[in-house]
Design a protein around this motif. Structure first.
Motif, PDB file in Angstrom:
ATOM      1  N   GLU A  36      62.034   0.632  21.332  1.00 61.21           N
ATOM      2  CA  GLU A  36      61.509   1.212  20.096  1.00 61.21           C
ATOM      3  C   GLU A  36      60.504   0.281  19.429  1.00 61.21           C
ATOM      4  N   GLU A  37      60.860  -0.967  19.333  1.00 63.59           N
ATOM      5  CA  GLU A  37      60.052  -1.909  18.559  1.00 63.59           C
ATOM      6  C   GLU A  37      58.715  -2.211  19.222  1.00 63.59           C
ATOM      7  N   LEU A  38      58.688  -2.263  20.543  1.00 68.76           N
ATOM      8  CA  LEU A  38      57.430  -2.506  21.251  1.00 68.76           C
ATOM      9  C   LEU A  38      56.462  -1.346  21.040  1.00 68.76           C
ATOM     10  N   GLN A  39      56.979  -0.120  21.073  1.00 69.84           N
ATOM     11  CA  GLN A  39      56.146   1.057  20.846  1.00 69.84           C
ATOM     12  C   GLN A  39      55.583   1.062  19.425  1.00 69.84           C
ATOM     13  N   ILE A  40      56.430   0.726  18.461  1.00 72.09           N
ATOM     14  CA  ILE A  40      55.986   0.705  17.073  1.00 72.09           C
ATOM     15  C   ILE A  40      54.929  -0.374  16.863  1.00 72.09           C
ATOM     16  N   ALA A  41      55.157  -1.556  17.433  1.00 66.61           N
ATOM     17  CA  ALA A  41      54.190  -2.650  17.287  1.00 66.61           C
ATOM     18  C   ALA A  41      52.831  -2.252  17.854  1.00 66.61           C
ATOM     19  N   ARG A  42      52.839  -1.603  19.011  1.00 69.23           N
ATOM     20  CA  ARG A  42      51.586  -1.137  19.609  1.00 69.23           C
ATOM     21  C   ARG A  42      50.897  -0.111  18.740  1.00 69.23           C
ATOM     22  N   ASP A  43      51.675   0.860  18.248  1.00 70.77           N
ATOM     23  CA  ASP A  43      51.095   1.931  17.431  1.00 70.77           C
ATOM     24  C   ASP A  43      50.503   1.389  16.135  1.00 70.77           C
ATOM     25  N   LEU A  44      51.181   0.434  15.534  1.00 71.18           N
ATOM     26  CA  LEU A  44      50.672  -0.152  14.292  1.00 71.18           C
ATOM     27  C   LEU A  44      49.404  -0.964  14.542  1.00 71.18           C
ATOM     28  N   PHE A  45      49.327  -1.598  15.686  1.00 70.14           N
ATOM     29  CA  PHE A  45      48.117  -2.335  16.058  1.00 70.14           C
ATOM     30  C   PHE A  45      46.934  -1.375  16.202  1.00 70.14           C
ATOM     31  N   VAL A  46      47.193  -0.224  16.850  1.00 75.24           N
ATOM     32  CA  VAL A  46      46.146   0.793  17.000  1.00 75.24           C
ATOM     33  C   VAL A  46      45.737   1.343  15.640  1.00 75.24           C
ATOM     34  N   LEU A  47      46.725   1.614  14.774  1.00 78.89           N
ATOM     35  CA  LEU A  47      46.445   2.149  13.441  1.00 78.89           C
ATOM     36  C   LEU A  47      45.591   1.177  12.631  1.00 78.89           C
ATOM     37  N   GLU A  48      45.873  -0.114  12.747  1.00 81.80           N
ATOM     38  CA  GLU A  48      45.092  -1.114  12.012  1.00 81.80           C
ATOM     39  C   GLU A  48      43.634  -1.103  12.465  1.00 81.80           C
ATOM     40  N   TYR A  49      43.413  -0.774  13.726  1.00 79.60           N
ATOM     41  CA  TYR A  49      42.055  -0.720  14.273  1.00 79.60           C
ATOM     42  C   TYR A  49      41.324   0.547  13.835  1.00 79.60           C
ATOM     43  N   THR A  50      42.039   1.682  13.859  1.00 80.06           N
ATOM     44  CA  THR A  50      41.382   2.978  13.653  1.00 80.06           C
ATOM     45  C   THR A  50      41.369   3.446  12.203  1.00 80.06           C
ATOM     46  N   GLY A  51      42.370   3.059  11.433  1.00 77.09           N
ATOM     47  CA  GLY A  51      42.605   3.757  10.174  1.00 77.09           C
ATOM     48  C   GLY A  51      43.267   5.094  10.464  1.00 77.09           C
ATOM     49  N   GLY A  52      43.370   5.940   9.440  1.00 74.50           N
ATOM     50  CA  GLY A  52      44.021   7.236   9.629  1.00 74.50           C
ATOM     51  C   GLY A  52      45.435   7.223   9.088  1.00 74.50           C
ATOM     52  N   LYS A  53      46.141   8.324   9.344  1.00 73.33           N
ATOM     53  CA  LYS A  53      47.483   8.527   8.810  1.00 73.33           C
ATOM     54  C   LYS A  53      48.472   8.653   9.962  1.00 73.33           C
ATOM     55  N   LEU A  54      49.454   7.761   9.985  1.00 77.79           N
ATOM     56  CA  LEU A  54      50.447   7.739  11.064  1.00 77.79           C
ATOM     57  C   LEU A  54      51.844   7.906  10.487  1.00 77.79           C
ATOM     58  N   HIS A  55      52.640   8.751  11.157  1.00 78.40           N
ATOM     59  CA  HIS A  55      54.056   8.883  10.795  1.00 78.40           C
ATOM     60  C   HIS A  55      54.899   8.542  12.016  1.00 78.40           C
TER      61      HIS A  55
END
Length: 417
Positions: free
Chosen positions: A212-231
């Protein structure tokens, strides 16, 4: 429909003048006409008196599954919405867990139309990708115009980080909300329960917290790059809470939820090999549950959801490894939360979240549309199979001691009382 609620204790922290006051509430044609200490009813008004009656704004659930279309034997939309209403929910976000999955605007229109004329409102999710296969983006903008409130390949990871990047970038054009399920399938492998002492003792393959945590860390890294809204729906580990807290401190537009059962139960309940306790993500340790509860209290975790997933008996009464994941949650959401939290906290959790989905929040004041949940918070009882209103009966809460029962809702000039 004209209703007079007598001696209702109002639980509404947003309205300081009425919060925790006992009042009569007169509702005419779906509108709150008068709130007073002692009101009289006209001849065409139904008087409603209940033991220890409490009333709040209507409740909201961000993760509910039914079965229609494709799995009507699990649950239909009509009975599912009735169950939601009897459980106190005036608004639900419907997961794209059907067959076929809703990946076009016409699918969203179908779901919206099937939900019309009910006391509980339905807000469908569309899939993020075509057929929820994780390859090509679905018709996100068209589905948004048809009524989809966000995009989610239900309980499936987004394996390709570039796909998540493109989705977050594209959805910014129309303020779309992108979901990413927090589980790395490669690390999960054939795991069926939390990896730890209990899984070792039972001889069941484990799902490490790292999945779980590895997936979340990756997704947050992508979000920091792109911006946008993530749930990030239904997190389950203490490490996930820390990751999301750090992301929020950075100012990232991320929200997350947790299922009631991940707050209420731990993996120790698995020792009877009861498949009703098989859920995704899995039940974790008691220390994880404590960290999740703390995350709810301090606001790191934005929403608590029932994560209601009806499942027919053929997919539950089998070996643990082969059973489908999922448990009912609507009927026990209030009783479970009210057992863990103080009443004000519980109602706050059940009424928050609409804004994230661009759904207008109701108000409890004269002149507003009546969107109310009626309940008794003090009844203590043991939840039984007979208390289940859903078509399927796969509730892990059977036998659990809960506090608080729901009388029903008033919404859309309709009632489930």
């Amino acid at each position: 429909m004209n209703i007079l609620l007598k001696s209702a204790k109002i639980v509404c922290p947003e309205n300081k003048e009425l919060h925790l006051k006992k009042r009569d509430i007169l509702i005419k044609k779906g509108i709150i006409e008068t709130i007073g200490a002692s009101l009289e009813a006209s001849s065409n008004t139904k008087i409603l008196e209940k033991e220890n009656l409490h009333v709040s704004l209507g409740w909201f659930d961000s993760s509910v599954s039914f079965g229609e279309p494709g799995f009507e034997e699990r649950e239909t939309i009509t009975n599912g919405l009735f169950t939601a209403g009897k459980s106190g929910f005036t608004d639900i976000v419907l997961n794209p867990s059907t067959y076929p999955v809703p990946d076009t605007s016409s699918d969203i229109v179908f779901l919206k139309e099937r939900g019309q004329g009910k006391a509980t409102n339905i807000y469908p999710l569309g899939t993020l990708t075509k057929n929820a296969e994780g390859i090509d983006l679905a018709e996100l903008f068209d589905m948004k115009n048809a009524g989809a409130v966000a995009y989610y390949d239900f309980k499936k990871q987004i394996s390709n980080p570039n796909l998540l990047k493109i989705a977050l970038l594209y959805a910014q054009n129309f303020e779309g909300l992108v979901y990413s399920f927090p589980q790395d399938g490669d690390i999960k492998g054939k795991g069926v329960v939390h990896e730890g002492e209990v899984s070792t003792k039972l001889g069941l393959k484990g799902i490490p917290a790292m999945a779980e945590e590895l997936q979340i860390a990756r997704d947050l890294f992508v979000l920091e790059y792109t911006g946008g809204k993530l749930h990030i729906p239904t997190i389950s580990t203490s490490g996930s809470v820390k990751l999301i807290a750090e992301a929020k401190k950075k100012g990232l537009d991320v929200t997350c939820s947790v299922a009631v059962h991940n707050l209420f139960f731990s993996d120790e309940t698995l020792e009877g090999f009861d498949t009703h306790y098989k859920v995704s993500p899995p039940l974790r340790t008691k220390s994880d549950s404590k960290a999740l509860i703390k995350g709810v209290k301090n606001g790191t975790i934005d929403f608590v959801t029932s994560d209601h997933i009806p499942m027919d008996i053929e997919h539950k009464r089998v070996e643990f490894d082969n059973a489908k994941s999922g448990s009912l949650g609507l009927e026990t959401a209030f009783g479970g939360l009210n057992t863990i939290f103080e009443l004000d906290e519980t109602i706050g959790l059940l009424t928050k979240g609409r804004e994230r989905y661009q759904i207008t929040s109701p108000k409890l004041e004269v002149g507003s549309k009546a969107c109310l949940t009626l309940f008794n918070p003090d009844i203590e009882y043991t939840f039984k199979v007979e208390d289940i209103l859903s078509t399927s009966k796969n509730s892990m809460f059977v036998g659990a001691n809960l506090k608080g029962k729901v009388y029903g809702i008033i919404n859309n000039d309709l009632s489930t009382l």
